[in-house]
Motif scaffolding. Structure first.
Motif, PDB file in Angstrom:
ATOM      1  N   ASN A  56      24.902   5.544 -38.458  1.00 42.15           N
ATOM      2  CA  ASN A  56      25.263   6.721 -37.654  1.00 42.15           C
ATOM      3  C   ASN A  56      24.426   6.802 -36.377  1.00 42.15           C
ATOM      4  N   VAL A  59      25.679   4.383 -33.834  1.00 43.62           N
ATOM      5  CA  VAL A  59      26.940   4.859 -33.225  1.00 43.62           C
ATOM      6  C   VAL A  59      26.629   5.903 -32.152  1.00 43.62           C
ATOM      7  N   LEU A  60      25.804   6.894 -32.512  1.00 41.18           N
ATOM      8  CA  LEU A  60      25.502   7.988 -31.581  1.00 41.18           C
ATOM      9  C   LEU A  60      24.745   7.510 -30.345  1.00 41.18           C
ATOM     10  N   ALA A  87      30.144  15.488 -31.370  1.00 39.48           N
ATOM     11  CA  ALA A  87      30.259  14.095 -31.848  1.00 39.48           C
ATOM     12  C   ALA A  87      29.481  13.920 -33.157  1.00 39.48           C
ATOM     13  N   CYS A  88      28.288  14.554 -33.231  1.00 41.40           N
ATOM     14  CA  CYS A  88      27.483  14.500 -34.473  1.00 41.40           C
ATOM     15  C   CYS A  88      28.266  15.108 -35.639  1.00 41.40           C
ATOM     16  N   LEU A  91      31.001  12.779 -36.794  1.00 39.96           N
ATOM     17  CA  LEU A  91      30.430  11.649 -37.528  1.00 39.96           C
ATOM     18  C   LEU A  91      29.999  12.064 -38.931  1.00 39.96           C
ATOM     19  N   GLU A  92      29.454  13.270 -39.028  1.00 39.72           N
ATOM     20  CA  GLU A  92      29.022  13.781 -40.340  1.00 39.72           C
ATOM     21  C   GLU A  92      30.217  13.938 -41.283  1.00 39.72           C
ATOM     22  N   SER A  95      31.564   9.901 -41.904  1.00 45.00           N
ATOM     23  CA  SER A  95      30.839   8.698 -42.328  1.00 45.00           C
ATOM     24  C   SER A  95      30.694   8.533 -43.832  1.00 45.00           C
ATOM     25  N   TYR A 203      37.199  12.382 -30.651  1.00 39.76           N
ATOM     26  CA  TYR A 203      37.385  11.879 -32.028  1.00 39.76           C
ATOM     27  C   TYR A 203      37.714  10.382 -32.003  1.00 39.76           C
ATOM     28  N   VAL A 206      34.488   8.412 -31.254  1.00 41.32           N
ATOM     29  CA  VAL A 206      33.542   8.335 -32.384  1.00 41.32           C
ATOM     30  C   VAL A 206      34.093   7.376 -33.448  1.00 41.32           C
ATOM     31  N   LEU A 207      35.386   7.537 -33.775  1.00 41.12           N
ATOM     32  CA  LEU A 207      35.990   6.685 -34.808  1.00 41.12           C
ATOM     33  C   LEU A 207      35.955   5.212 -34.407  1.00 41.12           C
ATOM     34  N   TYR A 210      32.474   3.813 -34.483  1.00 45.53           N
ATOM     35  CA  TYR A 210      32.013   3.707 -35.880  1.00 45.53           C
ATOM     36  C   TYR A 210      32.576   2.426 -36.515  1.00 45.53           C
TER      37      TYR A 210
END
Length: 678
Positions: A56, A59-60, A87-88, A91-92, A95, A203, A206-207, A210
């Motif tokens: 994570n 990614v961030l 974004a966090c 991801l939470e 993930s 989204y 982030v996806l 990831y």
């Protein structure tokens, strides 16, 4: 001695594949010892394990996400911190948090469940051995077909059993909402994706970052369903390209040397959700995924679901497959960390690869005797199935004839060689007593197992009761459709055009492929190869003679051609019903929500009047496929600005397509756009 059987149904294979029943060992030893044994996988190039927190963080902190975060902040007027916070949160929610302790818990629980549900789970050892090797050499993407909720963890279970790194798995967000179960799945390697992402730029960013980080690091194989959803018809679905693009991008950008795709074909004798799926297709809402629902569904543990086959296909190198198909130099022109819109060439390559993977999955499936029997049962008139009953002897003789045809067409059959054929067919029908009843030398369709109601059911309810049984039967027929679909398209072209000329048949064959492109899987722009394959298979089984200009019927070919043409007839009838509704009954502008119940009501009336004999016209999947096909053929257009999605129909164009399908006018009358698929 582990129980094995050889896949002798694969005609033309020199070395038969060996499948091993992994449940046999589990039935003989302690489930607890199995779950707690030493797990010693060999990861990719000795890659160090990567915790969920480290993944994570990577990614961030990625340049790509930082760039997109700043871009969104500027566009929306928010601060970079606010966008980063969002974004966090994404991801939470998304993930995975893979932990060995939970894999052990799943191993223990699934052993208990699988031993109750299945008599055997067969796995091909050669495929597992090549996978074990591939995982150490390149990032691996496992790509199973999706027919049941059982698919979801069976691959992790097998890999845990054989000391292969357990995959991280792309799953739908509804599963995350199940109390306790969602968290167990997350800790067993699931990461959760929202169903409708739409144009949510953050989204997507982030996806994709990831997914790409998992591929680049290669610390675990990744598993995702290229079809996107579980198939409610047990037929392959048109692949979704979003995830496929994400897993391939690190190769396109030269961030990894290669990516290995492993197709996995999961075949069931009997699917747990068979009744649920049939009712969903008739408009009964799908139950929400919940822990309570899971506990209520525990009654399935009292049923027998026969055997399951998990066939790990040959690992395919993206580097080799893409040679000459994509010019990767274009990715050097822009820094890798910046977002890039995929080129038309990249989109075509991704689409081709995704369709190829689904075709390879189909070829790896094992066809059960029951699937062949279902093909034949559905060709009997409905009154025979519901009232008189089909003669058992007639069904078994024809099934043995069909087995020979399937082997001629290079099908993999799961037909036990050690038992008499009559016993194999009897036990197949016994396993599916929820669908058919075998008594006094005849076979009948089982209609709704509910106890007799106090009040008589309406004619419409009667239609739905038969439709549910027919759709359950159709789903098992669908398991073997991919074997016959190409020769069946040619048989249909011969039947409708009444022509023997190759050029005319080829034109009609292409029209049928375009029309049914959402119904069956065809690799884009392979019309000629598919036509040649259809000609070859019809010639091989002695149904036709082929010259350079002509395809002529042989004296013995009528039985084969009639069977193949009848196999596609329910689809043709269903499409014609929808064409008729859209060109005569329906309004000019409609939403999908209005269309589905209206066309179902229209088809029900036609069934009750005796004009329509195909209950499959009531299936919502078929209805949606018709809409997609008509959009592709530009007879229906989606109104861009509308919310919810509204469609506008060109009634004359729909009428013309219906006339071509019934042979009234030639396909040349229709101007199709072959590149509409991309």
């Amino acid at each position: 001695m582990t129980h094995t059987f050889r896949d002798s149904g694969r005609a033309g294979l020199e070395d038969e594949e060996e499948f091993v029943d992994i449940l046999e060992e589990r039935r003989r030893s302690s489930d607890l010892c199995y779950a707690l044994r030493t797990f010693n996988p060999h990861p990719y190039q000795g890659a160090p394990p990567c915790s969920a927190a480290e993944l994570n963080k990577a990614v961030l902190e990625s340049q790509y996400l930082c760039y997109v975060t700043k871009e969104i902040a500027m566009e929306t007027g928010s601060s970079v911190e606010e966008v980063r916070e969002e974004a966090c949160g994404i991801l939470e929610e998304m993930s995975q948090n893979l932990q060995l302790g939970f894999i052990r818990l799943m191993g223990y629980t699934l052993t208990k469940v699988f031993k109750r549900l299945f008599t055997s789970i067969f796995v091909n050892m050669e495929g597992l051995n090549t996978l074990q090797q591939a995982v150490q050499e390149t990032p691996v993407i496992l790509m199973p077909n999706h027919r049941s909720y059982v698919d979801f963890l069976v691959i992790s279970y097998i890999l845990f059993t054989y000391d292969i790194p357990v995959p991280v798995i792309a799953a739908g967000i509804p599963l995350a909402g199940m109390k306790m179960v969602g968290e167990i799945l997350r800790r067993s390697g699931a990461f959760f994706i929202r169903r409708a992402i739409g144009s949510d730029k953050l989204y997507w960013a982030v996806l994709s970052e990831y997914v790409k980080t998992i591929v680049r690091r290669g610390h675990a194989p990744m598993e995702f369903y290229v079809e996107g959803l579980r198939s409610r018809t047990l037929k392959s679905l048109t692949p979704k390209l979003g995830m496929m693009h994400m897993v391939l991008e690190p190769y396109f950008k030269g961030e990894v040397f290669d990516v290995t795709l492993v197709p996995v074909s999961i075949s069931y004798d009997r699917v747990l959700e068979e009744s649920l799926l049939a009712h969903e297709l008739l408009g009964v809402p799908k139950p929400k995924e919940s822990t309570t629902g899971l506990l209520k569904a525990s009654k399935v543990l009292r049923e027998d679901y026969g055997t399951m086959h998990v066939n790990f296909g040959r690992p395919l190198s993206v580097r080799q497959l893409c040679q000459g198909k994509i010019n990767r130099c274009q990715y050097n022109l822009i820094p890798r960390d910046l977002p890039q819109k995929p080129t038309a060439e990249a989109q075509a390559c991704v689409s081709w690869l995704a369709h190829l993977m689904v075709r390879v999955q189909e070829e790896g499936c094992l066809i059960s005797p029951w699937s062949l029997m279902a093909c034949l049962l559905l060709q009997a008139p409905i009154t025979v199935l519901t009232e008189e009953g089909l003669l058992w002897q007639q069904l078994t003789e024809k099934t043995l004839w069909l087995r020979k045809l399937a082997l001629d067409y290079r099908a993999r059959l799961n037909w036990p060689g050690q038992a008499p054929d009559s016993d194999v067919m009897s036990s197949a029908v016994a396993l599916h007593r929820s669908v058919v009843d075998h008594k006094a030398g005849r076979v009948y369709l089982v209609q709704d197992g509910e106890p007799a109601r106090k009040h008589p059911i309406s004619p419409e309810e009667g239609v739905m009761t038969i439709a549910a049984a027919v759709l359950m039967l159709a789903s098992y027929r669908n398991q073997s459709l991919h074997i016959f679909v190409r020769p069946a398209l040619l048989a249909t072209a011969i039947h409708i055009t009444k022509s023997t000329r190759r050029d005319k048949l080829f034109t009609f064959f292409c029209f049928l492929q375009e029309l049914f492109s959402y119904e069956f899987i065809f690799i884009p722009d392979k019309f000629s190869q598919d036509f040649e394959e259809a000609c070859f298979l019809l010639k091989k089984c002695g149904a036709v003679h082929i010259s350079q200009q002509e395809v002529t019927l042989s004296d013995t070919g009528l039985e084969t051609l009639s069977f193949l043409q009848a196999l596609l007839q329910p689809f043709i009838d269903s499409y014609q019903v929808m064409f008729r509704y859209l060109s005569e009954e329906g309004v000019h502008v409609f939403t999908e929500k209005q269309f589905l119940p209206a066309v179902r009501e229209f088809a029900t009336k036609l069934i009750l009047s005796g004009e329509l004999h195909t209950y499959e016209a009531l299936s919502s999947d078929t209805q949606k496929n018709v809409l997609s096909a008509l959009r592709r053929l530009e007879a229906v257009t989606k109104l861009r600005a509308s919310e919810p999605n509204e469609y506008k129909v060109n009634k004359a164009a729909v009428r013309k397509i219906g006339d071509i399908l019934s042979g009234k006018i030639p396909p040349q009358m229709l101007q199709t756009t072959p590149d509409a698929r991309l």
